[in-house]
Write an enzyme that holds these catalytic residues in place. Structure first.
Site, PDB file in Angstrom:
ATOM      1  N   HIS A 197      -7.177  -7.406  13.876  1.00 36.20           N
ATOM      2  CA  HIS A 197      -7.213  -6.110  14.553  1.00 36.20           C
ATOM      3  C   HIS A 197      -7.258  -6.267  16.064  1.00 36.20           C
ATOM      4  O   HIS A 197      -6.830  -5.383  16.793  1.00 36.20           O
ATOM      5  CB  HIS A 197      -8.356  -5.257  14.003  1.00 36.20           C
ATOM      6  CG  HIS A 197      -8.023  -4.770  12.633  1.00 36.20           C
ATOM      7  ND1 HIS A 197      -8.414  -5.431  11.507  1.00 36.20           N
ATOM      8  CD2 HIS A 197      -7.248  -3.730  12.231  1.00 36.20           C
ATOM      9  CE1 HIS A 197      -7.914  -4.816  10.457  1.00 36.20           C
ATOM     10  NE2 HIS A 197      -7.209  -3.777  10.859  1.00 36.20           N
ATOM     11  N   CYS A 512       3.169   0.977   6.774  1.00 40.04           N
ATOM     12  CA  CYS A 512       2.543   1.065   8.100  1.00 40.04           C
ATOM     13  C   CYS A 512       1.949  -0.267   8.552  1.00 40.04           C
ATOM     14  O   CYS A 512       1.312  -0.338   9.592  1.00 40.04           O
ATOM     15  CB  CYS A 512       1.479   2.162   8.110  1.00 40.04           C
ATOM     16  SG  CYS A 512       0.137   1.852   6.978  1.00 40.04           S
TER      17      CYS A 512
HETATM   18  C1  PEP Z   1      -2.460  -2.961   6.809  1.00 39.79           C
HETATM   19  O1  PEP Z   1      -3.353  -3.572   6.203  1.00 39.79           O
HETATM   20  O2  PEP Z   1      -1.264  -3.270   6.750  1.00 39.79           O
HETATM   21  C2  PEP Z   1      -2.812  -1.815   7.657  1.00 39.79           C
HETATM   22  C3  PEP Z   1      -1.877  -1.071   8.192  1.00 39.79           C
HETATM   23  O3  PEP Z   1      -4.120  -1.563   7.882  1.00 39.79           O
HETATM   24  P1  PEP Z   1      -5.051  -2.433   8.885  1.00 39.79           P
HETATM   25  O4  PEP Z   1      -4.133  -3.351   9.642  1.00 39.79           O
HETATM   26  O5  PEP Z   1      -5.756  -1.492   9.761  1.00 39.79           O
HETATM   27  O6  PEP Z   1      -5.950  -3.143   7.948  1.00 39.79           O
END
Ligand code: PEP
Ligand code: MG
Length: 578
Positions: A197, A512
């Site tokens: 993140h 996403c």
């Molecule tokens: C994912 O896991 O692909 C996602 C979009 O969520 P995050 O990156 O916030 O875990």
């Protein structure tokens, strides 16, 4: 001769500037200006840290065996008394009020003043008390630094990091936000992976960044000028004039490329065979909405709400969340907003006033996202109420992260229904038909995607986690990052399973995760039948360009071949055609 060092480029852009090395275990106390309207909040943050420090000492005192020598308990008592003394309870508060500065800086000034007084004393015993002051003050500083305040003010941050390339062993997502507010030009970490993140946030904040550059702190010294290329993952040290000019030119070309794209940003993304593809944006912070418009995204396909809970002592209450969601909706001016419910845990840790949190051995597999929300309704229900209330003000969709069982979905649906009944009772407006979607990011959910579809309005594939969980690779562990492969046949088969389930039940499927915004996979995903993508706004220009040159029926034929491959070599040959 320049020295070139390679890491993993995670956020594009060229940065040129002096280095600042963050040393592990040394407290970096910075001075910020706090705007007048946030002074009370800053004082509360200081007082909260003081309370936690006291509680920690009381707990320590209660936990030590009765056989412990009395001088140890006396030492704890002395520290407790110091924490209750006005030199630490009121003097720093006065400094915050008078100087409009952050709590850490106020405490540092008070510590320096106290130490100065003790150093003037003739008495050896009293002089040693200076160590006690440092001990107590450092305890509070650590607590404050773990809960830094967001510097909302613009231009008021007097930071010595401004324009610097920050080098650290690692940075948390919360640190990253803070660093951006201090105007850093770029950052490099020794650890970390491309889908952590921290990396995602760097892209969102448009900070060029490189992760996984091992031992880099040994090769550089503070203030030497370096060049970094965030797309290629390079750092150049000992740069000569001609290299410097070359990279300055590249910086200007990059700016020109973006300006050229902006001329066509409002044109739809259409393939050669005339299929319109929906391109949404992922956002992390309310301010990111400007990039949604700037890059011509259709709407927001993923709003990661957990960032609203970071860098603060108490979690935002229902009203505050409602106001933020409304503000984003207003700024989106009619574009749809997909609000993902809290995905805290794993690498996104906040305490938010929750003193009981334990960092578990394997947080990515632990109490994260929907699991945490179902366990802690006092955290989840205010968010559900806020999202539902915001749904009366514009096109909002709810998206639930990290479901691994159907029972979890049923539980959340019951909670949503219950929240709607409550709102009805209080005569508060909401959209009773708010679209509800689930993120498919755990292999179990991918395999049984067809069992989720009858209950939801859309599926959204979170490839960052889906790849992590399918291949058993911690997405923030750079030691195993070489195994993180979106093209692994197991991942591709799971993507196909999800897309098939959506098609069979006429449930829209979007993606996403970072894979959706990586141009290397655009053609493959189009061939697999994906027609809705959500990505970082900065990735939109390149992906849109590739869509305009793609012919879906021919890509489909190649993907069908790929999905039939039994042989890995053959699989790779087919992949090369995409
Ligand atoms: C994912 O896991 O692909 C996602 C979009 O969520 P995050 O990156 O916030 O875990
Ligand atoms: Mg995820």
């Amino acid at each position: 001769m320049s020295l070139a060092i390679q890491g993993s480029g995670v956020s594009s852009g060229i940065a040129i500037g002096p280095v600042h090395i963050l040393q592990r275990n040394t407290l970096e106390i910075l001075e910020y200006t706090i705007p007048a309207e946030l002074i009370d909040e800053e004082i509360k943050r200081y007082q909260y840290a003081l309370e936690v420090a006291k509680q920690q000492l009381r707990d320590l005192r209660n936990s030590i065996p009765s056989s412990t020598p009395p001088d140890i308990t006396e030492f704890i008592d002395t520290h407790l008394l110091m924490l209750q003394d006005s030199t630490l309870t009121s003097a720093p508060v006065d400094i915050i009020r008078q100087q409009y500065c952050n709590a850490e800086w106020a405490l540092k000034q008070q510590r320096d003043a106290l130490v100065h007084v003790f150093e003037q004393m003739d008495n050896d015993y009293l002089r040693t008390r200076r160590d006690d002051i440092d001990h107590v003050v450092n305890g509070i500083q650590y607590l404050l630094l773990a809960n830094p305040v967001l510097q909302e003010s613009t231009g008021s941050t007097a930071s010595r990091f401004k324009g610097h390339i920050l080098i650290a062993d690692d940075l948390s997502p919360a640190d990253t936000v803070l660093m951006q507010h201090q105007g850093i030009a770029a950052f490099i970490t020794e650890g970390g992976g491309p889908t952590s993140h921290t990396a995602i946030l760097a892209r969102s904040l448009r900070i060029p960044a490189i992760v996984g550059m091992h031992h880099i702190r040994h090769y550089l010294k503070d203030d030497e000028t370096v060049v970094i290329d965030g797309s290629r993952g390079w750092l150049l040290a000992d740069v000569d004039d001609s290299s410097l000019h070359f990279y300055q030119r590249r910086q200007r070309e990059e700016d020109q490329r973006i300006t050229a794209y902006l001329q066509t940003r409002d044109e739809p993304a259409v393939t050669v065979d005339n299929t319109t593809i929906t391109l949404n944006a992922n956002i992390e912070l309310p301010d990111d909405v400007s990039a949604v418009h700037e890059m011509g995204a259709h709407g927001v396909g993923l709003y990661r709400t957990e960032f609203l809970f970071m860098n603060r002592v108490q979690p935002p209450d229902e009203q505050e969340q409602y106001e933020v969601y409304r503000h984003i909706l207003d700024n989106l001016a009619g574009k749809p907003l997909t609000i993902r419910t809290l995905d805290l845990g794993a690498d996104k840790q906040v305490d938010g006033g929750r003193e009981d949190i334990n960092i578990v051995t394997n947080p990515a597999l632990g109490l994260r996202a929907i699991r945490l929300c179902l366990k802690e309704p006092e955290l989840f229900l205010p968010q559900l109420r806020a999202i539902l209330r915001a749904s009366a003000c514009g096109p909002v969709r709810i998206m639930l992260p990290m479901l691994s069982t159907i029972q979890e979905l049923q539980q959340v649906l019951r909670l949503i229904k219950h929240t709607q009944e409550q709102l009805r009772l209080y005569k508060l407006d909401f959209n009773p038909n708010i679209p509800i979607g689930v993120m498919i990011e755990v292999p179990s959910a991918a395999i049984m995607a067809h069992m989720f579809t009858p209950h939801v309005d859309f599926l959204s594939i979170g490839t960052n986690d889906l790849i992590q969980y399918t291949l058993a690779i911690d997405r923030i562990d750079d030691e195993v990052n070489y195994l993180y492969d979106p093209l692994n046949p197991a991942v591709i088969q799971l993507l196909a399973t999800i897309l098939r389930a959506g098609k069979r039940h006429h449930t829209p499927v979007t993606m996403c995760g970072e894979m959706a915004g990586d141009p290397s996979y655009t053609k493959l995903l189009l061939g697999m039948g994906l027609t809705e993508f959500s990505m970082h706004p900065n990735s939109l220009p390149q992906v849109k360009h590739l869509i305009a040159t793609s012919h879906i029926p021919s890509l489909q034929a190649t993907v069908n071949q790929l999905l039939q491959c039994d042989d890995y070599e053959n699989y790779n040959q087919v992949l090369e055609q995409l």
